[in-house]
Motif scaffolding. Sequence first.
Motif, PDB file in Angstrom:
ATOM      1  N   ARG A 104       0.834  -1.203   0.000  1.00  0.00           N
ATOM      2  CA  ARG A 104       0.000   0.000   0.000  1.00  0.00           C
ATOM      3  C   ARG A 104       0.872   1.257   0.000  1.00  0.00           C
ATOM      4  N   LEU A 105       1.966   1.192   0.763  1.00  0.00           N
ATOM      5  CA  LEU A 105       2.898   2.314   0.780  1.00  0.00           C
ATOM      6  C   LEU A 105       3.446   2.528  -0.633  1.00  0.00           C
ATOM      7  N   TYR A 107       2.153   1.743  -3.590  1.00  0.00           N
ATOM      8  CA  TYR A 107       1.280   2.353  -4.581  1.00  0.00           C
ATOM      9  C   TYR A 107       0.916   3.788  -4.220  1.00  0.00           C
ATOM     10  N   ASP A 108       1.004   4.115  -2.932  1.00  0.00           N
ATOM     11  CA  ASP A 108       0.809   5.527  -2.563  1.00  0.00           C
ATOM     12  C   ASP A 108       1.944   6.397  -3.093  1.00  0.00           C
ATOM     13  N   PHE A 111       1.536   6.725  -6.760  1.00  0.00           N
ATOM     14  CA  PHE A 111       0.426   7.635  -7.003  1.00  0.00           C
ATOM     15  C   PHE A 111       0.904   9.086  -7.035  1.00  0.00           C
ATOM     16  N   GLY A 112       1.895   9.372  -6.196  1.00  0.00           N
ATOM     17  CA  GLY A 112       2.335  10.757  -6.079  1.00  0.00           C
ATOM     18  C   GLY A 112       3.423  11.169  -7.069  1.00  0.00           C
ATOM     19  N   PRO A 148      -1.529   2.841 -10.244  1.00  0.00           N
ATOM     20  CA  PRO A 148      -1.728   3.245  -8.848  1.00  0.00           C
ATOM     21  C   PRO A 148      -3.117   3.843  -8.583  1.00  0.00           C
ATOM     22  N   ARG A 152      -5.487   2.029  -5.975  1.00  0.00           N
ATOM     23  CA  ARG A 152      -5.871   2.805  -4.811  1.00  0.00           C
ATOM     24  C   ARG A 152      -7.383   2.888  -4.656  1.00  0.00           C
ATOM     25  N   SER A 153      -8.079   3.225  -5.749  1.00  0.00           N
ATOM     26  CA  SER A 153      -9.529   3.376  -5.576  1.00  0.00           C
ATOM     27  C   SER A 153     -10.229   2.030  -5.439  1.00  0.00           C
ATOM     28  N   GLU A 156      -9.788   0.689  -1.885  1.00  0.00           N
ATOM     29  CA  GLU A 156     -10.745   1.348  -0.994  1.00  0.00           C
ATOM     30  C   GLU A 156     -12.088   0.614  -1.036  1.00  0.00           C
TER      31      GLU A 156
END
Lengths: 279, 280
Positions: A104-105, A107-108, A111-112, A148, A152-153, A156
């Motif tokens: 998760r870290l 793909y975060d 994402f950025g 990502p 990410r979505s 969720e």
Amino acid sequence: MKHFEEQMMRFLMFVATLIVFGFVFSIVYAILKQGWGSMSWDMITKLPGGGFYIGKEGGFLNAIVGSLYIVGASTILGLIISIPVVFFLNVYLKSQSKTAYIARLAYDVLFGIPSIVYGAFGFTIMIYFGLRTSVLGGIIVITLLIIPIFIRSMDEVARNFPRDILDATYSLGATRWETIAVVLRQIAPGIATATLLSIGRAIGDAAAVLFTSGYSDSIPTSLSQPAATLPLAVFFQLSSPIKEVQNRAYAAALVLTIIVLILSILGRLISSKFSKNKL
Amino acid sequence: MKIPFLDKLFTTSELLSNATPDRKFVSDNDSSEISVENLNLYIKGNHILKNLNVQIPDKKITCIIGPSGCGKSTLLKTFNRLIDSVEGLNVDGKIMLHGKNILSENEDLTHHRRKVGLVSQRPCPLPMSIYDNVAYGCRIHGIKNRKNLDKIVEHYLKAAGLWEEVKDRLNTPAVRLSIGQQQRLCLARSLAVEPQIILADEATSALDPISSKTIEELFVNLKRDYSIVMVTHTLRQARRIADYVVFMYLGEIVEAGEASQVFENPQNELTKKYLEGAFS
Ligand SMILES: Nc1ncnc2c1ncn2[C@@H]1O[C@H](COP(=O)(O)OP(=O)(O)OP(=O)(O)O)[C@@H](O)[C@H]1O
Ligand SMILES: [Mg+2]
């Protein structure tokens, strides 16, 4: 006194909302004002003719088709890669597991990362393999860019998934596949939203395709040929000193905006149709 | 199987067996007694159910009581094999139903689960309309005919005491119902696949007093046709409706017997203390 404060807050909220509306309106206005004059049937149905970039005849169909090719293929590829990742994170790993945390870290972070970095990365790889700018390069980089967002979505959505549904369907004697069909009903709106977000980002990104898919005045007939895209059509034409060409950049921006608008509305319709029954 | 307290429109077993000739139903007079023999259950090496031996009587309400964590839910999930999805599971012993060990490898799981309905603690409607929720089970078991489905949906919504409240909005999403209504919908959904046994795990604990009263009354009516096994934390509820009581403690069955006997004259000290409210 209390009353006055509330009025004040309301006013501020109203102003903030107004500012947002103002932005949307002025962007659309600017694009329309400068682009509408150059907008014609030819623009969206013809390829650039000789001298198109000095203001002569033709259109930017090449960019429209190129964008749709790349975005369509990347969306499909992105989904194919992200869905197993989300499944793995949520079905096979425990929520507290280290692997899940690190994934998760990761793909975060992805994402950025700005898209120009994806573009540069793609470019390096292509040089390493001796590839030239091509549709394939664009597809690969845009896929990397939107994965990502997808993960990410959808992650969720999966994390909020009511697991009782599984027990409920199994208790009725459903098979695994019949259960998956019910699960899909529950997560469909989430997937639709994720897809929409990704397409929106993918179709508008210029930096990632700049070095990878390149630009071409014709419609590519194979994966190894370069392809034009709408954001780059805007970019290149806008940097021209000729007024007419600059206006065509706005026409291209208009087409891009309209495509994004249509997708948004479509996405909303689909997702509200599905989420009616959502738990 | 019939529901005598309602005007009988038809018997659904006819409909079901017409639609799915391959599914054989046990006839009505065949007893659905569950007999648990030397059941041991381990999860990742932890001994959760310890050598259970008990007979759950047919067409009665059996209440499983006991303090939190004693294995009530686990036992219930073993009855319909939902427990199979738990990682690191190890089971030995037998659970006999209709002369077959339901724990055996070659048991047809989907068929078995269909005969043993489950109503969970929190109602969990499926993400579809009220109508489709009830019809879902029938559809996956092969009934596609709209007229038959209409009849089945109406019949079981009536059986669950929900029909009058929802008959004008069958196509609205099930999630819009109140929690109490959702629980009755879940009951209707379970009944619609024609189970012989209904398992209920604290099925009323998330409900308001009136809704739970409604569910209780439904169970009392339903026991003419179904065996009902319910887990409850409310001793008063057990006293009201249980015919048979199983008291569990730390994974063991301490005492089991007729409700009147267990409540009035418990044989075991632990049972006595639990009933007196010394611990819970
Ligand atoms: N999936 C699982 N993994 C590990 N241990 C489990 C699992 N499920 C249940 N247990 C353990 O089994 C024991 C019995 O749990 P169970 O849920 O059956 O209790 P219960 O009697 O239903 O309790 P409650 O009244 O609180 O619902 C508990 O100690 C619990 O920690
Ligand atoms: Mg429990």
